[in-house]
Design an enzyme around this catalytic site. Structure first.
Site: not given
Length: 323
Positions: A77-78, A103, A173-175, A230, A268, A288
Site C-alpha cells: 500500500n501507500r 507497494h 496482490h491476487s485478483y 480501494d 484492503q 489484500e
C-alpha cells in the site's frame, strides 16, 4: 513440478512451480512470487481458474501497474509523500504513485526474481533485500512459503529479520474472480470489520477509524460487492498470532466460495475499477491482508517497525469451497 516459464532481458530465467492437492492446482512464479493461477472446482465439480493472470512472462512485464498476483513489499500500500521518520531519521522513497510510494517503490518485491526451494506440499521463496533498496533501511532476509493444506487451501507464510531498524508490510496482490470470467461486481462479500480508514484525495488515510454502520462500507453481513472500492478495513480481530477468518467471497453462479483468514489487522478491498485490456474493469476483487497504509507516518496505527533481534511473521490462508 518446476518448469521454465520465460527469461528476462538480462538472461535471468523465471520458473513456474505447480502445487496440487485436494483438487486444487496453484501455479506460482519465481518472478515476483506471482500466483499465476488457482484452479478450483465449482459446485458441479468443474475446475476453473479464479485468479487473474497471464499465460506468459511478457504479460507480467508489460502490465506492471495492477501487480497481478504478486508478492508485495517492502511496504504494501501507500506511504504518504514517499517519506517516513524512524528513530529520528527521515527516509526518502520513490514517489512511484506521486506523491506517494506505493507497494515498495519503482522496483519492489513484485519485480524481483526469488530463490525457490521445494518444501512439503509447497515451495519456499526467499531473497535478501539489501540496505537502501528502494530507499528502505536495513538488510532484510525474508521468505514467503506457499503451501496447500489438506483441504486445498493456499497458505502463505512470511518471515523476515533485519540488521537495522526498518518498516515492513507484506501482502499478496491476487485478483479473484470466482466465476472465472466477466466482471466480479456481482460476487457476494463479507468482511469482519466494524471500521475502515477513510482516505484523502491522494488515497492516504486521514487517521480516522470510521464506523461502517449502515453505509457502503458495511460488509459485516454478506452482500454484493459492487464497485468503487480501494480502502483498508480495520479488522475487528486486530493482530493475531494465528490466522483468523476475516472475509468471505461467494459467486452465486458457480457456487465457489473463497474464505480469507489472516494474522494481519487490516484488509484492503480493491475492486479494480480501472483494469484495462485484456481484462475489463472490475473483473477481479483483491482482498489484500495487510497492516494499515501509511502506518510509518501514523504512530496511532498498528506498528510496522521491525528491529534487529525480532522476527517478522505474517500468515494468510485462502480456502476454497462451494455451496
Amino acid at each position: 513440478m518446476n518448469e521454465l516459464f520465460g527469461t528476462l532481458s538480462d538472461g535471468t530465467p523465471v520458473h513456474r512451480w505447480t502445487l496440487e492437492r485436494a483438487g486444487v492446482r496453484v501455479r506460482v512464479l519465481s518472478y515476483g512470487g506471482i500466483v499465476q493461477s488457482a484452479e478450483v472446482p465449482d459446485r458441479d465439480g468443474s475446475a476453473g481458474n479464479v485468479v487473474l493472470g497471464f499465460a506468459d512472462l511478457d504479460g507480467y512485464l508489460t502490465h506492471t501497474g495492477p501487480y497481478f498476483g504478486a508478492l508485495i513489499g517492502r511496504y504494501a500500500n501507500r506511504i504518504a509523500g514517499g517519506r517516513f521518520p524512524l528513530d529520528g531519521v527521515t527516509y526518502a522513497l520513490a514517489p512511484n504513485n506521486a506523491p506517494n510510494c506505493l507497494h515498495g517503490g519503482e522496483r519492489g518485491f513484485d519485480k524481483r526474481v526469488w530463490d525457490v526451494a521445494p518444501v512439503e506440499h509447497g515451495i519456499r521463496l526467499s531473497r535478501v533485500s539489501p540496505h537502501g533498496e528502494e530507499g528502505f533501511p536495513g538488510r532484510l532476509e525474508l521468505s514467503a512459503t506457499y503451501t496447500l493444506d489438506a483441504d486445498g487451501a493456499l497458505r502463505i507464510a512470511y518471515e523476515a529479520v533485519t540488521d537495522a531498524p526498518t518498516v515492513l508490510a507484506l501482502t499478496n496482490h491476487s485478483y479473484f474472480n470466482l466465476a472465472g470470467s466477466g466482471d466480479a461486481v456481482g460476487h457476494e462479500l463479507r468482511i469482519a470489520a466494524s471500521r475502515f480508514t477513510p482516505v484523502d484525495a491522494d488515497r492516504i488515510p486521514t487517521g480516522v477509524l470510521q464506523d461502517v454502520t449502515g453505509g457502503r462500507f458495511d460488509f459485516r453481513e454478506s452482500r454484493k460487492v459492487g464497485s468503487g472500492y480501494d480502502h483498508n478495513f480495520v479488522l475487528d480481530k486486530g493482530v493475531t498470532r494465528e490466522p483468523a477468518e476475516v472475509a468471505e467471497l461467494h459467486d452465486p453462479s458457480t457456487g465457489r466460495v473463497l474464505t480469507v483468514s489472516t494474522t494481519e489487522p487490516g484488509l484492503q478491498l480493491y475492486t479494480a475499477d480501472h483494469l484495462e485490456e485484456p481484462f475489463v474493469p472490475c473483473e477481479g476483487v483483491a482482498l489484500e491482508t495487510q497492516h494499515f497504509p501509511d502506518s510509518p507516518n501514523r504512530p496511532e496505527f498498528p506498528s510496522t517497525v521491525l528491529r534487529p533481534g525480532e522476527v517478522f511473521r505474517s500468515e494468510t490462508v485462502y480456502a476454497f469451497s462451494t455451496r
